[in-house]
Design a protein around this motif. Structure first.
Motif, PDB file in Angstrom:
ATOM      1  N   TYR A 157     -13.029   7.037   3.060  1.00  0.00           N
ATOM      2  CA  TYR A 157     -11.789   6.904   2.256  1.00  0.00           C
ATOM      3  C   TYR A 157     -11.402   5.277   2.401  1.00  0.00           C
TER       4      TYR A 157
ATOM      5  N   TYR B 121       2.852   2.124   3.997  1.00  0.00           N
ATOM      6  CA  TYR B 121       2.941   2.213   5.497  1.00  0.00           C
ATOM      7  C   TYR B 121       3.829   3.431   5.829  1.00  0.00           C
TER       8      TYR B 121
ATOM      9  N   PRO C  78     -10.276   4.217   7.387  1.00  0.00           N
ATOM     10  CA  PRO C  78      -9.528   3.249   7.862  1.00  0.00           C
ATOM     11  C   PRO C  78      -8.716   3.850   9.203  1.00  0.00           C
TER      12      PRO C  78
ATOM     13  N   TRP D  82      -5.327   4.407  10.497  1.00  0.00           N
ATOM     14  CA  TRP D  82      -3.690   4.676  10.031  1.00  0.00           C
ATOM     15  C   TRP D  82      -3.019   4.851  11.302  1.00  0.00           C
TER      16      TRP D  82
HETATM   17  C1  LIG Z   1      -0.411   3.396   6.658  1.00  0.00           C
HETATM   18  C2  LIG Z   1      -1.323   2.338   7.416  1.00  0.00           C
HETATM   19  C3  LIG Z   1      -1.366   2.426   8.956  1.00  0.00           C
HETATM   20  C4  LIG Z   1      -2.188   1.453   9.457  1.00  0.00           C
HETATM   21  N1  LIG Z   1      -2.241   1.296  11.011  1.00  0.00           N
HETATM   22  C5  LIG Z   1      -3.010   0.579  11.536  1.00  0.00           C
HETATM   23  C6  LIG Z   1      -3.316   0.628  12.778  1.00  0.00           C
HETATM   24  O1  LIG Z   1      -2.568   1.537  13.631  1.00  0.00           O
HETATM   25  N2  LIG Z   1      -4.205  -0.208  13.603  1.00  0.00           N
HETATM   26  C7  LIG Z   1      -4.642  -1.288  12.783  1.00  0.00           C
HETATM   27  O2  LIG Z   1      -5.557  -2.080  13.395  1.00  0.00           O
HETATM   28  N3  LIG Z   1      -4.723  -1.378  11.455  1.00  0.00           N
HETATM   29  C8  LIG Z   1      -3.780  -0.396  10.854  1.00  0.00           C
HETATM   30  N4  LIG Z   1      -3.672  -0.284   9.490  1.00  0.00           N
HETATM   31  C9  LIG Z   1      -4.469  -1.376   8.801  1.00  0.00           C
HETATM   32  C10 LIG Z   1      -5.892  -0.551   7.950  1.00  0.00           C
HETATM   33  O3  LIG Z   1      -6.690   0.136   9.209  1.00  0.00           O
HETATM   34  C11 LIG Z   1      -6.836  -1.738   7.817  1.00  0.00           C
HETATM   35  O4  LIG Z   1      -6.196  -2.713   6.931  1.00  0.00           O
HETATM   36  C12 LIG Z   1      -8.104  -1.276   7.224  1.00  0.00           C
HETATM   37  O5  LIG Z   1      -9.186  -2.001   7.105  1.00  0.00           O
HETATM   38  C13 LIG Z   1      -7.733  -0.553   5.678  1.00  0.00           C
HETATM   39  O6  LIG Z   1      -8.958  -0.247   5.162  1.00  0.00           O
HETATM   40  P1  LIG Z   1      -9.123  -0.050   3.869  1.00  0.00           P
HETATM   41  O7  LIG Z   1      -9.174  -1.321   3.260  1.00  0.00           O
HETATM   42  O8  LIG Z   1     -10.431   0.666   3.448  1.00  0.00           O
HETATM   43  O9  LIG Z   1      -8.002   0.878   3.130  1.00  0.00           O
HETATM   44  C14 LIG Z   1      -2.970   0.447   8.732  1.00  0.00           C
HETATM   45  C15 LIG Z   1      -2.956   0.660   7.539  1.00  0.00           C
HETATM   46  C16 LIG Z   1      -2.187   1.610   6.836  1.00  0.00           C
HETATM   47  C17 LIG Z   1      -2.152   1.595   5.118  1.00  0.00           C
END
Ligand SMILES: Cc1cc2nc3c(=O)[nH]c(=O)nc-3n(C[C@H](O)[C@H](O)[C@H](O)COP(=O)(O)O)c2cc1C
Length: 160
Positions: free
Chosen positions: A8, A46, A79, A81
């Protein structure tokens, strides 16, 4: 070994890594798509995605492109989250029988530790041949390519 990369991705980082891994392994690749899209605004995502992860929600997904039952090796990408698995992965894990599969996983974060996600997946799957944690996978493209190469070598070595 017939391999499926299941992932995902909301903002493309996990997708970026998934495509490299699938290419290196000549694997099929399957994005998970929730029927109801998550909001794309920073605050909206978020709040709603954070809540979905924290409460272990299992959103309904669109039909799969492939049947995971047809594969011997499944590689899961998520990712991070709120230090947890992205909610669509919870749905995939609930719907799929991972017994007798060779499994590995990769995690995409913005700097946080993927430890909790790894522990959660280990608990669900019982075993993983390899794990890969990436930070800002798209932005750190060269490093991501190098680390994906190492991950692929590592999980392939387990087959020998
Ligand atoms: C709801 C939410 C919660 C997240 N929580 C964290 C976290 O706990 N630690 C972290 O390093 N990044 C966190 N991130 C950032 C994402 O893990 C990061 O940007 C990731 O590369 C997103 O993957 P994607 O581009 O495939 O969606 C969060 C992002 C979102 C949207």
């Amino acid at each position: 070994m017939k391999t499926l990369v299941v992932y995902y991705s909301m903002d493309g980082n996990t997708k970026f890594a998934a495509e490299l891994i699938a290419r290196d392994l000549s694997a099929d690749i399957m994005p998970l798509e929730p029927i109801k899209n998550y909001p794309r605004s920073t605050i909206g995502k978020y709040i709603l995605c954070g809540k979905a992860a924290t409460f272990g929600e299992k959103p309904k997904l669109k039909p799969y492109l492939y049947d995971p039952a047809d594969y011997e090796r499944i590689i899961i990408g998520t990712p991070v989250w709120n230090s947890r698995l992205a909610a669509p992965i919870n749905t995939f894990l609930k719907n799929s029988d991972m017994k007798n599969k060779t499994t590995s996983a990769f995690f995409s974060s913005a700097g946080g530790d993927a430890g909790k996600c790894i522990a959660k997946l280990n608990e669900k799957l019982g075993h993983m041949e390899g794990t890969l944690s990436l930070i800002n996978a798209k932005k750190n493209e060269e490093l991501t390519q190098k680390r994906v190469g190492e991950f692929v070598d590592q999980i392939n070595a387990c087959l020998k």
